[in-house]
Structures are given as structure tokens and as C-alpha cells.
Design a protein around this motif. Structure first.
Motif, short mmCIF file in Angstrom:
data_model
loop_
_atom_site.label_atom_id
_atom_site.label_comp_id
_atom_site.label_asym_id
_atom_site.label_seq_id
_atom_site.Cartn_x
_atom_site.Cartn_y
_atom_site.Cartn_z
N THR A 181 0.85 -1.17 0.00
CA THR A 181 0.00 0.00 0.00
C THR A 181 0.90 1.24 0.00
N PRO A 182 0.37 2.42 -0.39
CA PRO A 182 -1.03 2.74 -0.56
C PRO A 182 -1.61 2.20 -1.87
N GLN A 183 -2.84 1.72 -1.79
CA GLN A 183 -3.59 1.37 -2.98
C GLN A 183 -4.45 2.57 -3.35
N GLY A 184 -4.53 2.85 -4.65
CA GLY A 184 -5.24 4.05 -5.10
C GLY A 184 -6.47 3.71 -5.91
N PHE A 185 -7.50 4.57 -5.78
CA PHE A 185 -8.78 4.28 -6.43
C PHE A 185 -9.47 5.55 -6.92
N ASP A 186 -10.19 5.38 -8.02
CA ASP A 186 -11.23 6.32 -8.34
C ASP A 186 -12.26 6.25 -7.22
N ARG A 187 -12.59 7.37 -6.63
CA ARG A 187 -13.42 7.38 -5.43
C ARG A 187 -14.75 6.65 -5.62
N ASP A 188 -15.44 6.91 -6.73
CA ASP A 188 -16.74 6.27 -6.95
C ASP A 188 -16.62 4.75 -7.03
N THR A 189 -15.53 4.28 -7.64
CA THR A 189 -15.33 2.84 -7.77
C THR A 189 -15.15 2.20 -6.39
N ALA A 193 -17.54 -0.49 -4.44
CA ALA A 193 -17.05 -1.78 -3.96
C ALA A 193 -17.46 -2.02 -2.51
N HIS A 194 -17.31 -1.00 -1.68
CA HIS A 194 -17.66 -1.16 -0.26
C HIS A 194 -19.17 -1.28 -0.06
N ALA A 195 -19.94 -0.74 -0.99
CA ALA A 195 -21.40 -0.85 -0.88
C ALA A 195 -21.92 -2.16 -1.44
N THR A 196 -21.11 -2.82 -2.28
CA THR A 196 -21.59 -4.00 -3.01
C THR A 196 -21.05 -5.30 -2.45
N VAL A 197 -19.75 -5.33 -2.11
CA VAL A 197 -19.13 -6.57 -1.67
C VAL A 197 -19.50 -6.82 -0.21
N ALA A 198 -20.07 -7.99 0.05
CA ALA A 198 -20.61 -8.28 1.38
C ALA A 198 -19.50 -8.43 2.41
N GLU A 202 -13.74 -11.85 8.62
CA GLU A 202 -12.95 -10.71 9.06
C GLU A 202 -12.95 -9.58 8.05
N GLY A 203 -13.74 -9.72 6.98
CA GLY A 203 -13.78 -8.69 5.97
C GLY A 203 -12.59 -8.76 5.03
N ALA A 204 -12.53 -7.82 4.10
CA ALA A 204 -11.47 -7.82 3.10
C ALA A 204 -10.17 -7.28 3.69
N THR A 205 -9.06 -7.91 3.36
CA THR A 205 -7.74 -7.40 3.76
C THR A 205 -7.10 -6.58 2.65
N ASP A 206 -7.75 -6.53 1.49
CA ASP A 206 -7.18 -5.88 0.31
C ASP A 206 -8.31 -5.20 -0.45
N ASP A 207 -8.31 -3.86 -0.46
CA ASP A 207 -9.40 -3.13 -1.12
C ASP A 207 -9.41 -3.37 -2.62
N ALA A 208 -8.25 -3.56 -3.22
CA ALA A 208 -8.21 -3.85 -4.65
C ALA A 208 -8.92 -5.16 -4.95
N GLY A 209 -8.84 -6.13 -4.04
CA GLY A 209 -9.55 -7.39 -4.23
C GLY A 209 -11.05 -7.19 -4.28
N MET A 210 -11.56 -6.22 -3.53
CA MET A 210 -12.99 -5.91 -3.58
C MET A 210 -13.37 -5.34 -4.93
N VAL A 211 -12.49 -4.47 -5.47
CA VAL A 211 -12.75 -3.89 -6.79
C VAL A 211 -12.72 -4.99 -7.85
N GLU A 212 -11.79 -5.94 -7.70
CA GLU A 212 -11.74 -7.06 -8.64
C GLU A 212 -13.07 -7.81 -8.69
N LYS A 213 -13.70 -7.97 -7.52
CA LYS A 213 -14.97 -8.69 -7.47
C LYS A 213 -16.09 -7.97 -8.21
#
Length: 252
Positions: A181-189, A193-198, A202-213
Motif C-alpha cells: 500500500t497505498p492502494q489508489g482508487f477512483d473514489r466512486d469505484t 465496492a464497499h457498498a456492493t461486496v458483502a 474478518e472482511g477484506a484485507t485488500d481493497d483492490a480485491g474488492m474492486v476485482e470482485k
């Protein structure tokens, strides 16, 4: 400079609510001292060193002796660049929930969001800038990463700790990267991801992995060997050595 000519505002979310049990008993991991200064302060300064970063959101432990008020007092007592604002918010029970709460505190006019581990206190500013630049150039998700030096085995986990484990595959090392890290993102994306991925376990350890989903593309930029994660006692020794070298070479 007109609004159209201004680069997009960039904020960083630093989840610092982890307990860090692998470092042994004591203060929360982000507050462990490194060269006499809490790791969190080093991490915030590393992010604020980038001229692209205008806001740092620190997500504090949700309960216990050290909470949001204590973390804010800690930040107030350490010098940060005047161009960088910071806020402190209480975190959640998982890293994913803490990032989501930090993201909710980011103002609407911020379009680039970085997520950074408080336990990576020594990431160089060039790495931060490279991630920001890649997002500004159109990538919706960017991770810094290094080639993997060791051969990696996929195994069938044993039921008992320390028991032999059966190897099921050997991935091609040339295709593997160790993500930082830092991992970088388009804010809306990232918000999507945080609104969609359940939230599970322990939740996601990698925010990029959520975007991949979500099926969105994630790209890699070169990481840095000094952006390692301080997880075990030996990592503290290595981090102290890096700081000592920086002081000797750069007067840091």
C-alpha cells in the motif's frame, strides 16, 4: 488556475484500528514506537509527504483505552505539513468496516482515494506519487507491488497448527506479485465496492480485491522494498535499521 486545470483532490484513508497481536502484548500496532515515534505518525507523514495528498483520514480503534480522541491528540502533538489536513474517526470491528467508515468521512470534492496500512510506516513518497499519478491518468484501481522472490506453494491447510500440509499447486513465480500500500482508487469505484461486496468473516484485507470482485480492472505499479509491513518483532528491528540508514544518509 481554473477549476478545470486543477488536479483532482486526493485523500488517504489509514485504518489504524488493528490490535497487532503478532507483535506481542502492548499498545495497538499502529501506536507501537518506531525510533521513539508511533508507527502511525510515520505512516501519516509518509502520506503527507506527497504534494498530491490534501487530506488524511485516520481510522482509530473503536473502543478500549486508545480511541479517536486519544489518536487525535497524538496527531496534534506531531508536526505535519500545513498543506495537509487530517481528521480522525472511530473504526469498526474489521479492516473492511474501518475503511468504509473512513471513506464516509472523505469530502465529496475528493475524487482520488488512497488506502494505506498504518503498519507500512516507511513507504517512500515516490511510491505514493506513482499510485496517485496512475489513478489520475485513468486507472480505477492501482496497487504498488514487488516481484515475489521465493517459490510459492499452494497447500491444503492442515486442521492442526504445525501439522504437515499437502502441496496442491506451484504457481508460476513470474506471474506473482507481493502487493503493498497505498492502494489508489477512483473514489466512486471504491465507494461502489464497499457498498456492493458483502462483509464476511474478518472482511477484506485488500481493497483492490474488492474492486476485482466488481469486475473492474486493477493495475500494478512498481512498489518499494521499504514499504514492507511491520507485523512481527523482527520487522520492527528492520524498520529501525531503515530509519537509522535514512538519518545517516539524508538527515531524516
Amino acid at each position: 488556475m481554473t477549476d478545470e486545470a486543477r488536479p483532482p483532490r486526493t485523500a488517504v484513508v489509514i485504518p489504524a484500528a488493528g490490535r497487532g497481536v503478532r507483535l506481542g502484548p502492548g499498545a495497538p500496532k499502529a501506536l507501537r514506537a518506531l525510533n521513539g515515534t508511533p508507527m502511525l505518525i510515520h505512516a501519516v507523514r509518509a502520506m503527507a509527504a506527497s504534494r498530491a495528498v490534501s487530506l488524511v483520514v485516520v481510522v482509530a480503534p473503536p473502543d478500549g483505552a486508545v480511541g479517536a480522541a486519544e489518536v487525535k491528540n497524538l496527531l496534534d502533538t506531531h508536526a505535519l505539513p500545513e498543506r495537509t489536513d487530517y481528521v480522525v474517526v472511530p473504526g469498526g470491528e474489521t479492516r473492511q468496516e474501518s475503511v468504509r467508515l473512513g471513506l464516509a468521512a472523505v469530502p465529496d470534492d475528493v475524487s482520488v482515494v488512497l488506502v494505506h496500512d498504518a503498519a507500512r510506516p516507511l513507504v517512500p513518497v515516490d511510491t505514493v506519487d506513482a499510485v496517485v499519478e496512475a489513478v489520475r491518468d485513468g486507472a480505477v484501481a492501482v496497487v504498488p507491488a514487488l516481484p515475489v522472490a521465493d517459490t510459492v506453494k499452494e497447500v491444503e491447510p492442515a486442521e492442526e497448527p504445525g501439522a504437515p500440509e499437502q502441496v496442491v499447486a506451484t504457481p508460476v513465480r513470474a506471474r506473482l506479485r507481493a502487493v503493498q500500500t497505498p492502494q489508489g482508487f477512483d473514489r466512486d469505484t471504491l465507494v461502489n465496492a464497499h457498498a456492493t461486496v458483502a462483509l464476511t468473516g474478518e472482511g477484506a484485507t485488500d481493497d483492490a480485491g474488492m474492486v476485482e470482485k466488481l469486475g473492474a480492472p486493477v493495475v500494478v505499479v512498481p512498489g518499494h522494498e521499504e514499504a514492507f509491513k511491520v507485523t512481527r518483532p523482527l520487522d520492527l528491528v528492520l524498520a529501525e535499521a531503515v530509519l537509522a540508514r535514512r538519518r545517516a544518509n539524508d538527515g531524516f
